[in-house]
Enzyme design. Structure first.
Site, short mmCIF file in Angstrom:
data_model
loop_
_atom_site.label_atom_id
_atom_site.label_comp_id
_atom_site.label_asym_id
_atom_site.label_seq_id
_atom_site.Cartn_x
_atom_site.Cartn_y
_atom_site.Cartn_z
N HIS A 151 0.85 -1.19 0.00
CA HIS A 151 0.00 0.00 0.00
C HIS A 151 0.88 1.24 0.00
O HIS A 151 1.93 1.24 0.63
CB HIS A 151 -0.92 0.02 1.24
CG HIS A 151 -2.07 0.95 1.08
ND1 HIS A 151 -1.98 2.28 1.36
CD2 HIS A 151 -3.33 0.74 0.63
CE1 HIS A 151 -3.14 2.85 1.11
NE2 HIS A 151 -3.98 1.94 0.65
N ASP A 189 -7.96 -5.53 0.03
CA ASP A 189 -8.43 -6.40 -1.05
C ASP A 189 -8.01 -7.85 -0.88
O ASP A 189 -8.41 -8.71 -1.66
CB ASP A 189 -7.89 -5.88 -2.39
CG ASP A 189 -8.48 -4.52 -2.72
OD1 ASP A 189 -9.69 -4.35 -2.53
OD2 ASP A 189 -7.72 -3.63 -3.16
N1 CMC Z 1 4.20 -7.54 -4.72
C1 CMC Z 1 5.54 -7.50 -4.87
N2 CMC Z 1 6.28 -6.39 -4.74
C2 CMC Z 1 5.64 -5.25 -4.44
C3 CMC Z 1 4.25 -5.21 -4.26
C4 CMC Z 1 3.53 -6.41 -4.39
N3 CMC Z 1 2.20 -6.43 -4.24
N4 CMC Z 1 3.89 -3.95 -3.97
C5 CMC Z 1 5.00 -3.22 -3.96
N5 CMC Z 1 6.07 -4.00 -4.25
C6 CMC Z 1 7.47 -3.57 -4.29
C7 CMC Z 1 7.77 -2.81 -5.58
O1 CMC Z 1 8.27 -3.66 -6.57
C8 CMC Z 1 8.80 -1.81 -5.09
O2 CMC Z 1 10.04 -2.45 -5.02
P1 CMC Z 1 11.41 -1.59 -5.33
O3 CMC Z 1 11.47 -0.54 -4.27
O4 CMC Z 1 12.49 -2.61 -5.22
O5 CMC Z 1 11.27 -1.02 -6.69
C9 CMC Z 1 8.38 -1.49 -3.67
O6 CMC Z 1 7.64 -2.64 -3.23
C10 CMC Z 1 7.50 -0.25 -3.57
O7 CMC Z 1 6.43 -0.38 -4.51
P2 CMC Z 1 5.81 0.83 -5.31
O8 CMC Z 1 5.13 0.32 -6.53
O9 CMC Z 1 6.84 1.90 -5.49
O10 CMC Z 1 4.76 1.33 -4.22
P3 CMC Z 1 3.50 2.22 -4.51
O11 CMC Z 1 3.23 2.92 -3.24
O12 CMC Z 1 3.70 3.07 -5.71
O13 CMC Z 1 2.35 1.17 -4.85
C11 CMC Z 1 0.56 -0.35 -4.65
C12 CMC Z 1 1.38 0.76 -3.97
C13 CMC Z 1 -0.68 -0.65 -3.82
C14 CMC Z 1 0.09 0.15 -6.04
C15 CMC Z 1 1.45 -1.61 -4.80
O14 CMC Z 1 1.83 -2.08 -3.52
C16 CMC Z 1 0.77 -2.72 -5.59
O15 CMC Z 1 0.82 -2.71 -6.83
N6 CMC Z 1 0.09 -3.70 -4.90
C17 CMC Z 1 -0.68 -4.73 -5.56
C18 CMC Z 1 -2.02 -4.19 -5.99
C19 CMC Z 1 -2.97 -3.99 -4.81
O16 CMC Z 1 -3.15 -4.87 -3.98
N7 CMC Z 1 -3.65 -2.82 -4.80
C20 CMC Z 1 -4.65 -2.50 -3.78
C21 CMC Z 1 -4.23 -1.38 -2.90
S1 CMC Z 1 -5.31 -1.18 -1.46
C22 CMC Z 1 -6.88 -0.83 -2.05
C23 CMC Z 1 -6.99 0.28 -3.02
O17 CMC Z 1 -6.21 1.24 -3.03
O18 CMC Z 1 -7.91 0.24 -3.81
#
Ligand code: CMC
Length: 429
Positions: free
Chosen positions: A306, A364
């Site tokens: 998140h 989720d």
């Molecule tokens: N699985 C594996 N690695 C992950 C994941 C994951 N689900 N989420 C983040 N990472 C890693 C990512 O690769 C990155 O690594 P590095 O620093 O080495 O590049 C690090 O963690 C930070 O990730 P980010 O993409 O920069 O973080 P963000 O804040 O931009 O993204 C997120 C947040 C929710 C989009 C992301 O965690 C994600 O894609 N999660 C899976 C989708 C998900 O479950 N979304 C629902 C969110 S909660 C409900 C809602 O908002 O609707």
């Protein structure tokens, strides 16, 4: 304003920046005059360090894993409140008295039907449309049906639009579902609760009576409450940005629904259940954990991570307990998807990759398991999120429009395109 002061030094000049103090949470450096005074922009794609507005609705402490609606912890509301009471709280700022709640419930209940002509509108969609595709279109089309609540400068019309939206979104989502199933639409039933009515509109058929199960009704109500608002997330920011131009509220909520659909946001509940099913059995979990850790795979553990929570998502905790309770009450034991989910969570939380990146299950992760047990196909998971979040979107939109100095949202950019160049005639290229 606090006594703290930020100073930006640019070359040999210094610029003092005021520091604003929130009720709770980190102080905020006010950079509004920076461009005018120093001729520089700040750069923050994805808004990782930028407060885009003032708001008194929802507070999240991502490190603690805390979520407050108007100051009330989500755990207390999930245990003691109802979705309609939470809707009142989000919209008007305080918990209602018994009379206020009765009046609000009556107002919402009396607006649940949609204009009859909207029934024909559905026929324009392909039968196999995703219900989110239908919802984006139909909610946007509400502005063509409800002309008496389009004037955003009239507080009464804003109020009517808010009530209409909270009341009609479940009807529209249920109609989108029925349409995709090839079944007749079921009209709202005012004798039922908000959640019970939604279940009835989804699962009743003219051929036989449908009795709403109190277990499912309570679980649905709780799911709605847990998703009701979440500060300045992507879809809420979309609603605010769309609304900042003066667009009508139905168009703004349609924009929010479109944004919610993405798998990084509300679409994650569908993607997560599909992932859990694809994993299938606990012995295959290590393979998927390895894939999630491999940057080249393009695979992420859905329902994990998140932007704000760097600890357990408090909604996920409630949702996990709810999943256990609902499956138990429904007599579903040893559900393989729940087993995979629990084991996946256990393994991920012990894994150095997930620990170091502070990746925890989000809302989720468990919601899909409950929704599937209720009888919903995965395509309805995100529409249910949309119904639930509608009150948050509309509360935030109302808050923004009522602000005295509200301005159109207009981010700037770091331009990296070509420098100025002269047009070259076609024959000379
Ligand atoms: N699985 C594996 N690695 C992950 C994941 C994951 N689900 N989420 C983040 N990472 C890693 C990512 O690769 C990155 O690594 P590095 O620093 O080495 O590049 C690090 O963690 C930070 O990730 P980010 O993409 O920069 O973080 P963000 O804040 O931009 O993204 C997120 C947040 C929710 C989009 C992301 O965690 C994600 O894609 N999660 C899976 C989708 C998900 O479950 N979304 C629902 C969110 S909660 C409900 C809602 O908002 O609707």
């Amino acid at each position: 304003m606090t006594n703290r002061k930020a100073t930006l030094r640019l070359d040999d000049k210094e610029y003092d920046l005021p520091v604003l103090r929130p009720t709770i949470g980190p102080d905020v450096v006010d950079i509004r005059k920076l461009y005018g005074e120093a001729d520089v922009f700040t750069f923050d794609p994805g808004f990782t360090s930028t407060a885009a507005c003032e708001s008194a609705i929802t507070y999240i402490d991502g490190d603690k894993g805390e979520l407050l609606y108007r100051g009330y912890p989500i755990e207390q509301l999930a245990e003691k409140s109802t979705h309609l009471e939470v809707c009142y709280l989000l919209l008007y700022g305080n918990l209602p008295t018994a009379d206020q709640l009765a009046d609000f419930t009556a107002r919402v209940t009396r607006h649940t039907m949609v204009h009859e002509q909207m029934h024909y509108f559905f026929r324009g969609f392909r039968r196999d449309s995703h219900p989110m595709a239908t919802m984006v279109g139909v909610v946007g089309a509400m502005s063509s049906f409800y002309h008496d609540s389009l004037d955003i400068n009239d507080p009464w019309q804003r109020e009517v639009a808010a009530i209409r939206m909270v009341a009609k979104l479940p009807t529209i989502a249920a109609m989108a579902y029925k349409y995709s199933m090839g079944q007749p639409f079921v009209y709202p039933k005012n004798s039922l609760s908000y959640a019970g009515n939604f279940l009835n509109m989804c699962f009743a058929v003219p051929a036989e009576e449908y009795v709403v199960s109190p277990i499912l009704e309570k679980a649905m109500d709780r799911i709605m409450m847990l998703h009701a608002d979440h500060e300045q997330n992507a879809s809420t920011s979309t609603v605010r940005l769309a609304g900042s131009s003066g667009a009508n509220p139905f168009a703004c909520i349609a924009a929010g629904i479109a944004c919610l659909w993405g798998p990084a946001h509300g679409g994650a509940n569908q993607a997560c259940l599909e992932m859990l099913k694809q994993i299938g059995t606990v012995d295959r979990i290590p393979e998927y954990i390895a894939k999630a850790k491999d940057k080249n795979s393009g695979f992420r553990l859905m329902g994990f991570g998140h932007r704000v929570y760097k600890n357990f998502d408090p909604r996920a905790k409630v949702m996990k307990e709810s999943a256990d309770e609902v499956l138990d009450l429904l007599g579903i034991h040893n559900n393989p998807t729940l087993q995979v989910a629990k084991e996946l969570e256990r393994i991920a939380l012990e894994d150095e990759y997930f620990i170091s990146k502070k990746l925890y299950p989000n809302v989720d992760f468990y919601s899909g398991i409950i929704l599937e047990a209720m009888g919903f196909p995965t395509s309805m998971f995100t529409p249910i999120f949309a119904i639930s979040r509608t009150v948050g979107w509309i509360s935030q939109w109302k808050e923004m429009i009522a602000e005295k100095n509200q301005k159109i949202g207009r981010p700037r950019q770091l331009y990296i395109g070509p420098d100025r160049r002269d047009y070259v005639d076609l024959r000379n290229r």
